[in-house]
Motif scaffolding. Sequence first.
Motif, short mmCIF file in Angstrom:
data_model
loop_
_atom_site.label_atom_id
_atom_site.label_comp_id
_atom_site.label_asym_id
_atom_site.label_seq_id
_atom_site.Cartn_x
_atom_site.Cartn_y
_atom_site.Cartn_z
N LEU A 19 8.99 56.40 13.02
CA LEU A 19 8.84 54.91 12.80
C LEU A 19 8.70 54.67 11.15
N LEU A 20 9.08 53.64 10.86
CA LEU A 20 8.81 53.45 9.29
C LEU A 20 7.52 53.90 8.66
N ALA A 21 6.42 53.66 9.34
CA ALA A 21 5.05 53.94 9.12
C ALA A 21 4.87 55.47 9.08
N ASP A 22 5.53 56.16 9.67
CA ASP A 22 5.67 57.65 9.66
C ASP A 22 5.83 58.25 8.14
N LEU A 23 6.99 57.46 7.39
CA LEU A 23 7.35 57.99 6.47
C LEU A 23 6.49 57.45 4.97
N ASP A 24 6.09 58.45 4.15
CA ASP A 24 5.16 58.13 2.88
C ASP A 24 5.78 58.63 1.90
N LEU A 25 6.87 57.73 1.21
CA LEU A 25 7.47 58.51 0.17
C LEU A 25 6.66 58.87 -1.18
N ALA A 26 5.59 58.06 -1.17
CA ALA A 26 4.85 58.13 -2.56
C ALA A 26 4.06 59.80 -2.32
N ARG A 27 3.66 60.01 -1.15
CA ARG A 27 3.18 61.34 -1.15
C ARG A 27 4.34 62.29 -0.87
N GLY A 28 5.53 62.07 -0.48
CA GLY A 28 6.44 62.91 -0.19
C GLY A 28 6.47 63.44 1.17
N ARG A 29 6.00 62.84 2.14
CA ARG A 29 5.75 63.44 3.67
C ARG A 29 6.30 62.41 4.41
N LEU A 30 6.45 63.19 5.78
CA LEU A 30 6.66 62.51 7.06
C LEU A 30 5.88 62.89 8.08
N VAL A 31 5.33 61.86 9.06
CA VAL A 31 4.42 62.32 10.02
C VAL A 31 5.55 62.33 11.40
N VAL A 32 5.59 63.46 12.04
CA VAL A 32 6.08 63.61 13.40
C VAL A 32 5.19 63.71 14.38
N HIS A 33 5.36 62.66 15.36
CA HIS A 33 4.31 62.72 16.53
C HIS A 33 5.09 63.61 17.57
N ARG A 34 4.13 64.50 18.10
CA ARG A 34 4.54 65.53 19.15
C ARG A 34 3.39 65.58 20.35
N PRO A 35 4.02 66.41 21.33
CA PRO A 35 3.18 66.23 22.24
C PRO A 35 1.78 66.81 21.98
N GLY A 36 1.57 67.95 21.39
CA GLY A 36 0.36 68.49 20.95
C GLY A 36 -0.27 67.97 19.74
N GLY A 37 0.27 66.89 19.29
CA GLY A 37 -0.33 66.32 17.98
C GLY A 37 0.62 65.99 17.06
N ARG A 38 0.08 65.46 15.88
CA ARG A 38 0.85 65.11 14.79
C ARG A 38 1.30 66.36 13.88
N HIS A 39 2.46 66.37 13.30
CA HIS A 39 3.04 67.37 12.38
C HIS A 39 3.37 66.87 11.05
N VAL A 40 2.92 67.12 10.00
CA VAL A 40 3.21 66.61 8.69
C VAL A 40 4.41 67.38 8.09
N VAL A 41 5.44 66.93 7.73
CA VAL A 41 6.58 67.45 7.10
C VAL A 41 6.23 66.99 5.58
N HIS A 42 6.54 68.06 4.88
CA HIS A 42 6.41 67.76 3.49
C HIS A 42 7.97 67.88 2.85
N LEU A 43 8.42 66.51 2.40
CA LEU A 43 9.82 66.43 2.14
C LEU A 43 10.19 66.98 0.66
N ASP A 44 11.31 67.74 0.85
CA ASP A 44 11.74 68.29 -0.31
C ASP A 44 12.40 67.30 -1.15
N GLU A 45 12.90 67.69 -2.57
CA GLU A 45 13.56 66.73 -3.37
C GLU A 45 14.88 66.11 -2.64
N LEU A 46 15.74 66.92 -2.00
CA LEU A 46 17.04 66.36 -1.30
C LEU A 46 16.50 65.34 -0.10
#
Length: 194
Positions: A19-46
């Motif tokens: 979802l758009l709300a899952d992407l936080d460019l200011a903090r450089g992270r993306l939240v992925v919703h998985r069956p076991g809970g949330r997973h935070v992906v820390h975005l690399d520069e690319l």
Amino acid sequence: MVALIAIHGLGKREVTELLLADLDLARGRLVVHRPGGRHVVHLDELTHRLALAWLRERHRRWPATTNPHLLVRQQTADMATRPPVSSMIVNDVFWSLSVGPSALRQDRILDEARHADPVHLIRVFSISVRTAMDLRLRRPPRTQVHPPAIGAPAQNRVSLASRVRCRHLGAYPDTCSVAIVKGVLVERVQERDP
């Protein structure tokens, strides 16, 4: 989309359901919703740059869309039900790269399994304990990626994800060397003599 699968190892379904709300460019992270809970992906520069470019393009094409999904296309942007893009769209994007998203994700997981412990693999890729342990037991020997000598085929030294990235850059295999090192895509493209 390619970066989320090739670099961060997200699954096809995870990518389509972002979802758009899952992407936080200011903090450089993306939240992925998985069956076991949330997973935070820390975005690399690319990936961060690509996500920013996609948001600009998304807004330019569909400024009035109410679809909450990060990835939309003409049909899904205008639908009242606001569905995510289909997995067939993801397959179409990867078709031009000559590799499927599942194969690319598997290659990314195998690359990470060369130096990571099973708990890390489970957390990052949402794989089962059994799969993580099997990968740990069958861990292939670690290989180094060296810049290719002129005329030497780089694809003998780099992973499938790397070859896709070279192809995506429009570089010839003998002029492009790419490595995924601890989740960061490192690329080296040499200018080709005319």
